[in-house]
Design an enzyme around this catalytic site. Structure first.
Site, PDB file in Angstrom:
ATOM      1  N   LYS A   1       0.837  -1.214   0.000  1.00 50.93           N
ATOM      2  CA  LYS A   1       0.000   0.000   0.000  1.00 50.93           C
ATOM      3  C   LYS A   1       0.868   1.260   0.000  1.00 50.93           C
ATOM      4  O   LYS A   1       0.618   2.196  -0.751  1.00 50.93           O
ATOM      5  CB  LYS A   1      -0.907   0.043   1.255  1.00 50.93           C
ATOM      6  CG  LYS A   1      -1.854  -1.130   1.388  1.00 50.93           C
ATOM      7  CD  LYS A   1      -2.818  -0.939   2.550  1.00 50.93           C
ATOM      8  CE  LYS A   1      -2.146  -0.878   3.911  1.00 50.93           C
ATOM      9  NZ  LYS A   1      -1.512  -2.150   4.335  1.00 50.93           N
TER      10      LYS A   1
ATOM     11  N   ARG B   1      -9.260   1.314   9.098  1.00 44.32           N
ATOM     12  CA  ARG B   1      -8.927  -0.072   9.433  1.00 44.32           C
ATOM     13  C   ARG B   1     -10.056  -0.757  10.200  1.00 44.32           C
ATOM     14  O   ARG B   1      -9.937  -1.944  10.514  1.00 44.32           O
ATOM     15  CB  ARG B   1      -7.668  -0.103  10.296  1.00 44.32           C
ATOM     16  CG  ARG B   1      -6.371  -0.353   9.528  1.00 44.32           C
ATOM     17  CD  ARG B   1      -5.245  -0.217  10.501  1.00 44.32           C
ATOM     18  NE  ARG B   1      -4.065  -0.958  10.200  1.00 44.32           N
ATOM     19  CZ  ARG B   1      -2.970  -0.422   9.641  1.00 44.32           C
ATOM     20  NH1 ARG B   1      -2.952   0.824   9.274  1.00 44.32           N
ATOM     21  NH2 ARG B   1      -1.896  -1.157   9.479  1.00 44.32           N
TER      22      ARG B   1
ATOM     23  N   ARG C   1      12.022  -5.799   4.497  1.00 43.62           N
ATOM     24  CA  ARG C   1      11.921  -4.434   3.965  1.00 43.62           C
ATOM     25  C   ARG C   1      12.620  -3.382   4.828  1.00 43.62           C
ATOM     26  O   ARG C   1      12.740  -3.526   6.044  1.00 43.62           O
ATOM     27  CB  ARG C   1      10.474  -4.062   3.680  1.00 43.62           C
ATOM     28  CG  ARG C   1       9.595  -3.911   4.871  1.00 43.62           C
ATOM     29  CD  ARG C   1       8.159  -3.656   4.424  1.00 43.62           C
ATOM     30  NE  ARG C   1       7.323  -3.335   5.548  1.00 43.62           N
ATOM     31  CZ  ARG C   1       6.038  -3.060   5.485  1.00 43.62           C
ATOM     32  NH1 ARG C   1       5.430  -3.060   4.323  1.00 43.62           N
ATOM     33  NH2 ARG C   1       5.352  -2.780   6.565  1.00 43.62           N
TER      34      ARG C   1
ATOM     35  N   ARG D   1      11.574  -0.810  10.288  1.00 40.08           N
ATOM     36  CA  ARG D   1      10.528  -0.588  11.293  1.00 40.08           C
ATOM     37  C   ARG D   1      10.626  -1.613  12.416  1.00 40.08           C
ATOM     38  O   ARG D   1      10.887  -2.776  12.175  1.00 40.08           O
ATOM     39  CB  ARG D   1       9.152  -0.683  10.621  1.00 40.08           C
ATOM     40  CG  ARG D   1       8.812   0.558   9.846  1.00 40.08           C
ATOM     41  CD  ARG D   1       7.544   0.414   9.068  1.00 40.08           C
ATOM     42  NE  ARG D   1       6.447  -0.215   9.799  1.00 40.08           N
ATOM     43  CZ  ARG D   1       5.208  -0.290   9.328  1.00 40.08           C
ATOM     44  NH1 ARG D   1       4.921   0.218   8.143  1.00 40.08           N
ATOM     45  NH2 ARG D   1       4.264  -0.869  10.019  1.00 40.08           N
TER      46      ARG D   1
ATOM     47  N   ARG E   1      -0.231  -8.432  13.414  1.00 46.64           N
ATOM     48  CA  ARG E   1      -0.808  -7.409  12.526  1.00 46.64           C
ATOM     49  C   ARG E   1      -1.744  -8.062  11.508  1.00 46.64           C
ATOM     50  O   ARG E   1      -2.783  -7.491  11.144  1.00 46.64           O
ATOM     51  CB  ARG E   1       0.315  -6.627  11.835  1.00 46.64           C
ATOM     52  CG  ARG E   1       1.034  -5.691  12.816  1.00 46.64           C
ATOM     53  CD  ARG E   1       2.399  -5.250  12.323  1.00 46.64           C
ATOM     54  NE  ARG E   1       2.361  -4.434  11.131  1.00 46.64           N
ATOM     55  CZ  ARG E   1       3.426  -4.236  10.342  1.00 46.64           C
ATOM     56  NH1 ARG E   1       4.591  -4.800  10.619  1.00 46.64           N
ATOM     57  NH2 ARG E   1       3.318  -3.469   9.299  1.00 46.64           N
TER      58      ARG E   1
HETATM   59  P1  AMP Z   1       1.037   0.736   9.060  1.00 50.63           P
HETATM   60  O1  AMP Z   1       2.265   1.552   8.820  1.00 50.63           O
HETATM   61  O2  AMP Z   1      -0.149   1.234   8.312  1.00 50.63           O
HETATM   62  O3  AMP Z   1       1.269  -0.746   8.878  1.00 50.63           O
HETATM   63  O4  AMP Z   1       0.663   0.940  10.616  1.00 50.63           O
HETATM   64  C1  AMP Z   1       1.567   0.551  11.638  1.00 50.63           C
HETATM   65  C2  AMP Z   1       0.810   0.410  12.951  1.00 50.63           C
HETATM   66  O5  AMP Z   1       0.209   1.667  13.303  1.00 50.63           O
HETATM   67  C3  AMP Z   1      -0.349  -0.572  12.925  1.00 50.63           C
HETATM   68  O6  AMP Z   1       0.067  -1.921  13.161  1.00 50.63           O
HETATM   69  C4  AMP Z   1      -1.237  -0.035  14.042  1.00 50.63           C
HETATM   70  O7  AMP Z   1      -0.713  -0.371  15.324  1.00 50.63           O
HETATM   71  C5  AMP Z   1      -1.083   1.473  13.874  1.00 50.63           C
HETATM   72  N1  AMP Z   1      -2.092   2.034  12.941  1.00 50.63           N
HETATM   73  C6  AMP Z   1      -1.861   2.643  11.737  1.00 50.63           C
HETATM   74  N2  AMP Z   1      -3.004   3.051  11.163  1.00 50.63           N
HETATM   75  C7  AMP Z   1      -3.994   2.699  12.027  1.00 50.63           C
HETATM   76  C8  AMP Z   1      -5.407   2.823  11.980  1.00 50.63           C
HETATM   77  N3  AMP Z   1      -6.041   3.393  10.932  1.00 50.63           N
HETATM   78  N4  AMP Z   1      -6.108   2.356  13.053  1.00 50.63           N
HETATM   79  C9  AMP Z   1      -5.503   1.783  14.109  1.00 50.63           C
HETATM   80  N5  AMP Z   1      -4.168   1.604  14.200  1.00 50.63           N
HETATM   81  C10 AMP Z   1      -3.408   2.060  13.171  1.00 50.63           C
END
Ligand code: AMP
Length: 229
Positions: free
Chosen positions: A13, A88, A127, A161, A172
């Site tokens: 994404k 989400r 990554r 990360r 996740r």
């Molecule tokens: P991402 O970079 O989108 O994979 O997000 C990393 C982490 O941030 C996720 O595993 C969640 O803990 C938190 N996170 C990001 N976006 C959201 C969201 N829209 N709702 C809840 N938690 C989020």
């Protein structure tokens, strides 16, 4: 044009959002990026979210909805938003509909990136990204052309990360299947879903997304045909 990129962690994404941002005048809104910035800055939000993120769980809806609303109020939306990692949950999706409506906008398309879970763990574990411009790389699939130098900005610092390890990735993925996947049905009922094959290579996925977006934002144009499944 306002888009949501929907898919499990590691589906690509962020990569596709960046390509769309570069190729069209769209603004990428990534709640993951915003939350990581809050953690790095040590803000109150960052303190609340940091531990949750490290466990691979979802940050509470009210916090992320507030984050997105504040970002939208700062203006600078270009030709529209690409939402990456938000919504989400169903509550977040309903909030997004409301936030866009209040600003005289609407969601045009939801791109669902389909990938299988086993491939994701391998993808995510390899990554890393440029610490300065955020360009994404991978140990197996996309190394910098010159070892240790970012292709995009020429800098030499890279980061991984903290939540990109197998145990947290499994958590996740679980959160994705339980809380985020139901959004596909939610948006399908609105007739907004286009599914793309997230296992294809980066350029092929970008082409498929381009096809799904054909005609959107052009006055009088029809929506692209809905994809089954
Ligand atoms: P991402 O970079 O989108 O994979 O997000 C990393 C982490 O941030 C996720 O595993 C969640 O803990 C938190 N996170 C990001 N976006 C959201 C969201 N829209 N709702 C809840 N938690 C989020």
């Amino acid at each position: 044009m306002n888009l949501v990129l929907l898919g499990p962690p590691g589906a690509g994404k962020g990569t596709q959002a960046k390509l769309l941002e570069d190729s069209r005048s769209l603004v990428k809104l990534s709640t993951g990026d915003m939350l990581r910035a809050a953690v790095a800055a040590g803000t109150e939000l960052g303190r609340k979210a940091g531990d949750i993120m490290e466990r691979g769980l979802l940050v509470p809806d009210d916090l992320v909805i507030k984050l997105i609303a504040e970002r939208m109020d700062q203006g600078g939306c270009g030709e529209g938003y690409i939402l990456d990692g938000f919504p989400r949950t169903i509550a977040q999706a309903e909030a997004l509909d409301r936030l866009l409506k209040e600003r005289g906008k609407e969601l045009d398309r939801v791109i669902v990136m389909q990938v299988d879970d086993d491939a994701l763990v391998e993808r995510i574990a390899g990554r890393f990204a440029c610490a300065y411009c955020g360009e994404g790389y991978h140990d197996l699939y996309k190394l910098p052309k010159v070892n240790g130098v970012c292709d995009r900005c020429g800098s030499a610092g890279f980061v991984r990360r903290r939540d990109d390890n197998e145990e947290v990735v499994r958590a996740r993925l679980e959160a994705y299947h339980a809380q985020t996947e139901p959004l596909i049905g939610y948006y399908r009922r609105q007739g907004k879903v286009s599914a793309v094959d997230g296992m294809a290579d980066i350029r092929a996925v970008a082409r498929e997304i381009g096809q799904a977006l054909e005609g959107i934002g052009v006055k009088g144009a029809k929506r692209p045909a809905k994809t089954p499944g």
